[in-house]
Motif scaffolding. Structure first.
Motif, PDB file in Angstrom:
ATOM      1  N   LEU A   1      53.199 -61.154  12.874  1.00  0.00           N
ATOM      2  CA  LEU A   1      52.487 -62.548  13.167  1.00  0.00           C
ATOM      3  C   LEU A   1      51.796 -62.745  11.811  1.00  0.00           C
ATOM      4  CD1 LEU A   1      52.470 -64.893  15.252  1.00  0.00           C
ATOM      5  CD2 LEU A   1      50.595 -63.825  16.100  1.00  0.00           C
TER       6      LEU A   1
ATOM      7  N   LYS B   1      49.455 -65.971  10.114  1.00  0.00           N
ATOM      8  CA  LYS B   1      48.091 -66.848  10.592  1.00  0.00           C
ATOM      9  C   LYS B   1      48.965 -68.084  10.861  1.00  0.00           C
ATOM     10  CE  LYS B   1      43.930 -65.309   8.696  1.00  0.00           C
ATOM     11  NZ  LYS B   1      43.008 -65.465   7.692  1.00  0.00           N
ATOM     12  N   ASP B   2      49.902 -68.449  10.061  1.00  0.00           N
ATOM     13  CA  ASP B   2      50.827 -69.841  10.075  1.00  0.00           C
ATOM     14  C   ASP B   2      51.663 -69.757  11.429  1.00  0.00           C
ATOM     15  OD1 ASP B   2      52.593 -68.354   9.062  1.00  0.00           O
ATOM     16  OD2 ASP B   2      52.846 -69.542   7.058  1.00  0.00           O
ATOM     17  N   ASN B   3      51.680 -68.818  12.137  1.00  0.00           N
ATOM     18  CA  ASN B   3      52.552 -68.784  13.276  1.00  0.00           C
ATOM     19  C   ASN B   3      53.805 -68.194  12.956  1.00  0.00           C
ATOM     20  OD1 ASN B   3      50.637 -69.055  15.616  1.00  0.00           O
ATOM     21  ND2 ASN B   3      50.622 -70.890  15.036  1.00  0.00           N
ATOM     22  N   ARG B   4      54.411 -68.004  11.774  1.00  0.00           N
ATOM     23  CA  ARG B   4      55.695 -67.381  11.651  1.00  0.00           C
ATOM     24  C   ARG B   4      55.504 -66.026  11.977  1.00  0.00           C
ATOM     25  NH1 ARG B   4      57.845 -67.688   5.991  1.00  0.00           N
ATOM     26  NH2 ARG B   4      55.846 -66.717   5.447  1.00  0.00           N
TER      27      ARG B   4
ATOM     28  N   VAL C   1      47.942 -61.834   7.679  1.00  0.00           N
ATOM     29  CA  VAL C   1      48.552 -61.068   8.674  1.00  0.00           C
ATOM     30  C   VAL C   1      47.580 -61.103   9.990  1.00  0.00           C
ATOM     31  CG1 VAL C   1      49.434 -58.727   9.794  1.00  0.00           C
ATOM     32  CG2 VAL C   1      49.921 -59.545   7.200  1.00  0.00           C
ATOM     33  N   VAL C   2      48.209 -61.456  11.221  1.00  0.00           N
ATOM     34  CA  VAL C   2      47.283 -61.486  12.260  1.00  0.00           C
ATOM     35  C   VAL C   2      47.482 -59.949  13.112  1.00  0.00           C
ATOM     36  CG1 VAL C   2      46.906 -62.524  14.515  1.00  0.00           C
ATOM     37  CG2 VAL C   2      47.455 -63.947  12.676  1.00  0.00           C
ATOM     38  N   SER C   3      48.727 -59.813  13.310  1.00  0.00           N
ATOM     39  CA  SER C   3      49.132 -58.282  14.208  1.00  0.00           C
ATOM     40  C   SER C   3      50.440 -57.947  13.791  1.00  0.00           C
ATOM     41  CB  SER C   3      49.013 -58.896  15.499  1.00  0.00           C
ATOM     42  OG  SER C   3      50.035 -59.717  16.136  1.00  0.00           O
ATOM     43  N   ILE C   4      50.651 -56.678  14.106  1.00  0.00           N
ATOM     44  CA  ILE C   4      51.740 -55.848  13.685  1.00  0.00           C
ATOM     45  C   ILE C   4      52.261 -55.074  14.921  1.00  0.00           C
ATOM     46  CG2 ILE C   4      53.134 -54.114  12.294  1.00  0.00           C
ATOM     47  CD1 ILE C   4      49.534 -55.130  10.965  1.00  0.00           C
ATOM     48  N   SER C   5      53.424 -55.656  15.474  1.00  0.00           N
ATOM     49  CA  SER C   5      53.780 -54.842  16.865  1.00  0.00           C
ATOM     50  C   SER C   5      55.002 -53.834  16.492  1.00  0.00           C
ATOM     51  CB  SER C   5      54.309 -56.001  17.664  1.00  0.00           C
ATOM     52  OG  SER C   5      53.489 -56.905  17.994  1.00  0.00           O
TER      53      SER C   5
ATOM     54  N   LEU D   1      41.737 -63.910  19.953  1.00  0.00           N
ATOM     55  CA  LEU D   1      42.175 -64.162  18.692  1.00  0.00           C
ATOM     56  C   LEU D   1      41.645 -65.421  18.135  1.00  0.00           C
ATOM     57  CD1 LEU D   1      45.459 -62.334  18.299  1.00  0.00           C
ATOM     58  CD2 LEU D   1      43.246 -61.202  18.022  1.00  0.00           C
TER      59      LEU D   1
ATOM     60  N   ARG E   1      45.023 -66.969  21.172  1.00  0.00           N
ATOM     61  CA  ARG E   1      45.737 -66.080  21.715  1.00  0.00           C
ATOM     62  C   ARG E   1      44.830 -65.061  22.626  1.00  0.00           C
ATOM     63  NH1 ARG E   1      50.284 -63.198  19.674  1.00  0.00           N
ATOM     64  NH2 ARG E   1      48.880 -62.536  18.040  1.00  0.00           N
TER      65      ARG E   1
ATOM     66  N   LEU F   1      53.981 -56.626  24.558  1.00  0.00           N
ATOM     67  CA  LEU F   1      54.133 -56.422  23.199  1.00  0.00           C
ATOM     68  C   LEU F   1      53.993 -54.799  22.684  1.00  0.00           C
ATOM     69  CD1 LEU F   1      51.698 -59.089  21.920  1.00  0.00           C
ATOM     70  CD2 LEU F   1      54.001 -59.214  21.712  1.00  0.00           C
TER      71      LEU F   1
ATOM     72  N   SER G   1      52.808 -51.376  21.456  1.00  0.00           N
ATOM     73  CA  SER G   1      51.676 -50.929  20.654  1.00  0.00           C
ATOM     74  C   SER G   1      51.484 -52.049  19.530  1.00  0.00           C
ATOM     75  CB  SER G   1      52.003 -49.710  19.877  1.00  0.00           C
ATOM     76  OG  SER G   1      51.931 -48.724  20.794  1.00  0.00           O
ATOM     77  N   VAL G   2      50.108 -52.495  19.230  1.00  0.00           N
ATOM     78  CA  VAL G   2      50.122 -53.675  18.459  1.00  0.00           C
ATOM     79  C   VAL G   2      48.764 -53.155  17.411  1.00  0.00           C
ATOM     80  CG1 VAL G   2      49.367 -55.906  18.249  1.00  0.00           C
ATOM     81  CG2 VAL G   2      50.874 -55.378  19.983  1.00  0.00           C
ATOM     82  N   VAL G   3      48.839 -53.500  16.165  1.00  0.00           N
ATOM     83  CA  VAL G   3      47.606 -53.409  15.220  1.00  0.00           C
ATOM     84  C   VAL G   3      47.230 -54.737  14.995  1.00  0.00           C
ATOM     85  CG1 VAL G   3      46.995 -52.741  12.933  1.00  0.00           C
ATOM     86  CG2 VAL G   3      48.786 -51.303  14.056  1.00  0.00           C
ATOM     87  N   LEU G   4      46.157 -54.876  15.099  1.00  0.00           N
ATOM     88  CA  LEU G   4      45.419 -56.345  14.775  1.00  0.00           C
ATOM     89  C   LEU G   4      44.362 -56.214  13.688  1.00  0.00           C
ATOM     90  CD1 LEU G   4      45.158 -56.574  18.674  1.00  0.00           C
ATOM     91  CD2 LEU G   4      45.558 -58.461  17.327  1.00  0.00           C
ATOM     92  N   ARG G   5      44.539 -57.195  12.796  1.00  0.00           N
ATOM     93  CA  ARG G   5      43.347 -57.278  11.758  1.00  0.00           C
ATOM     94  C   ARG G   5      42.258 -57.777  12.307  1.00  0.00           C
ATOM     95  NH1 ARG G   5      43.769 -56.823   6.381  1.00  0.00           N
ATOM     96  NH2 ARG G   5      43.008 -59.168   6.278  1.00  0.00           N
TER      97      ARG G   5
ATOM     98  N   ASN H   1      40.713 -61.490  12.264  1.00  0.00           N
ATOM     99  CA  ASN H   1      41.460 -62.512  13.296  1.00  0.00           C
ATOM    100  C   ASN H   1      40.823 -62.559  14.706  1.00  0.00           C
ATOM    101  OD1 ASN H   1      43.379 -64.205  11.628  1.00  0.00           O
ATOM    102  ND2 ASN H   1      44.105 -61.779  11.263  1.00  0.00           N
TER     103      ASN H   1
END
Lengths: 72, 72, 72, 72, 72, 72, 72
Positions: free
Chosen positions: D19, D21-24, D66-70, E20, E24, E56, E58-62, E65
């Motif tokens: 995900l 920051k621009d929601n893409r 980058v906001v998050s990586i799932s 966030l 969210r 979701l 497992s998630v990595v969050l920056r 944010n």
């Protein structure tokens, strides 16, 4: 080559026009600045979008809100 | 490989077009820059969205508001 | 593992598509980049939302405005 | 305790959903990353708000967008 | 005095609610974090404004944010 | 001269009102903070624009989202 | 040359007007500041756009939300 800092030093005690990130424009005498481009203006006037003026006197400006400095 | 700084050095005393984060476009002669990409433009003209021009003379620009520099 | 810098190095002199934070898309030949991901594009074209194109030639881009680089 | 970097390392060559920051939202195989969380995705697809897909191939992403990586 | 890091350490393997910057809210088990407050959540659920839920995993969050972490 | 950190230290275990960048206001007992002004609030209540309250318990707040801390 | 920090030091125990990034204006006695331009105001009053006033007492302000400090 004219370094940005060198042009600012040459502008000390001269009137400059500062554009801030929030689109406000401040005009005043550049009294000083530091390495973060924090600045001191004296005899400062703010010009708003509708051409009003407001006297602000001595102002410290945070460098990270400054977009550009024009030598008047 | 052409490093960004190398292209800027080659552009000293040439006219460039600067796009700022607030969508303003400035054209002027690149007089200098520093390691933060703060820049000095001379004989600067601002082009607004509705194709007006405004003469700004010598301008110091904070690097963190610069999006791109095009060689004209 | 493919490091981001390694993929950029492999893309030198190849055409890439750059997405900027203000949603502009630039396509050009990647001529160089530095450790801040500042980039040099040559033969650059800007593609706006309504599919217009504008030729920009050589462009220096500030890394902190770059969202993503796609290899075309 | 699972450190963020450790989970990313375990996800190399697996499909992830990013995900921005621009929601893409980008989906692709995580090919690599660096200490700034800049990332390389391969076989990348972008999913827009209205469920369209666009193939992007190999993409370098700047970590600060980058906001998050799932893990998919 | 309770240092922020100390409270996070005490919350490992407990369920937390993360707010966030884009408003969210993610709920999940706090599996880990690093010195930038990047975080790993497991069994993560996203709660959107209209009370929908989305699983979701497992998630990595920056960290940059993240606004706040509430212990549930 | 009262340094910002000194006033925060004096406020430990006292109730404070925190204004966040997204205009949310949190009230709670200041349990701790670190050098980035990350903070721990206990018995936290959120006050929204329309005067509703929501109990949040123990909360870790990222310093870069904090605008101001008022001693109640 | 008047350094920004020097003007702030001279303003200790004097009333100042602070403009914040969210356009709020705070007036109060400048009690202290640190090298990040975090500030302590005492007897603080907030002036909102519609000329209302709100008493805030002692306030710690994060420097990165400060736009300018005017000496009243």
């Amino acid at each position: 080559m004219v370094m940005p800092i060198a042009l600012l030093e040459k502008s000390i005690d001269k009137r400059v026009s500062l554009l801030l990130k929030d689109n406000r424009v401040l005009e005043g005498k550049l009294a000083g600045f530091d390495e973060y481009m924090n600045m001191v203006l004296e005899d400062t006037e703010e010009r708003t979008a509708n051409q009003e003026q407001r006297r602000l006197g001595s102002v410290v400006l945070r460098g990270n809100n400054v977009v550009s400095i024009s030598i008047i």
